[in-house]
Design an enzyme around this catalytic site. Sequence first.
Site, short mmCIF file in Angstrom:
data_model
loop_
_atom_site.label_atom_id
_atom_site.label_comp_id
_atom_site.label_asym_id
_atom_site.label_seq_id
_atom_site.Cartn_x
_atom_site.Cartn_y
_atom_site.Cartn_z
CG ASN A 186 -2.21 -0.82 0.90
OD1 ASN A 186 -3.05 -0.41 0.09
ND2 ASN A 186 -2.32 -1.99 1.52
CG HIS A 202 -9.49 -3.17 8.57
ND1 HIS A 202 -8.56 -3.79 9.38
CD2 HIS A 202 -10.59 -3.96 8.57
CE1 HIS A 202 -9.10 -4.89 9.87
NE2 HIS A 202 -10.33 -5.02 9.38
#
Length: 208
Positions: free
Chosen positions: A14, A105
């Site tokens: 990410n 998440h």
Amino acid sequence: MKNIVILISGRGSNMEAIVRAGLPARVAAVISNRADAEGLKFAAQSGLPVEVVDEREFSSRGAFDAALEAAIERHSPDLVALAGFMRILGGDFVRHYSGRVVNIHPSLLPAFPGLHTHRRALQEGVKLHGCTVHFVTPQVDHGPIIAQAAISVRAVDTEATLAARVLQQEHRVYPLAIRWFVEGRLAVENGIVRVDAPGARQALLVEE
Ligand code: GAR
């Protein structure tokens, strides 16, 4: 230009997506709580300032949080982005960065906070799964939701295929949510995030 400090603990995919997105912001530093975090290699090769605040060197959460905060502050952050940062941050730390710290998440929160989200999604038989970008509050994997991407769960999906398909969406929506933040397109009212960006809703929907 706004400064982003990215916190990682592992692979850092990410973080890599955020760096590669070419955002109108500066990635001021990548900080890890583990010296062996794989993502540190990409960060260093990309010429980004890299720091390790090794959690094993601190006897209490408070001492670790204070050292982490000191490391972050050296880079004058406008935004702290948790990118697979697998350590629970204390209330004082979170309150200090309130409204300036975001997390990604791998579930459609508030479903499946915590670990093993893909396994749990399969066990529950949910038909839609995905990821969530949210502002961080003292409650773990909880806070005003900025962006979500949903995928349909296929009969053939395994924990691994689901993880890979969700991760693809993470790499799409996390840079987008951070772009909205740095462009000043987010407003939070009573815990609800309003996004003022063209195509914001469509960008989050995934048909599969
Ligand atoms: C990502 O799937 C991220 O959503 C998750 O850890 C992975 C890190 O991958 N984060 C959490 O579970 C936070 N509660 P990455 O290091 O390749 O970005």
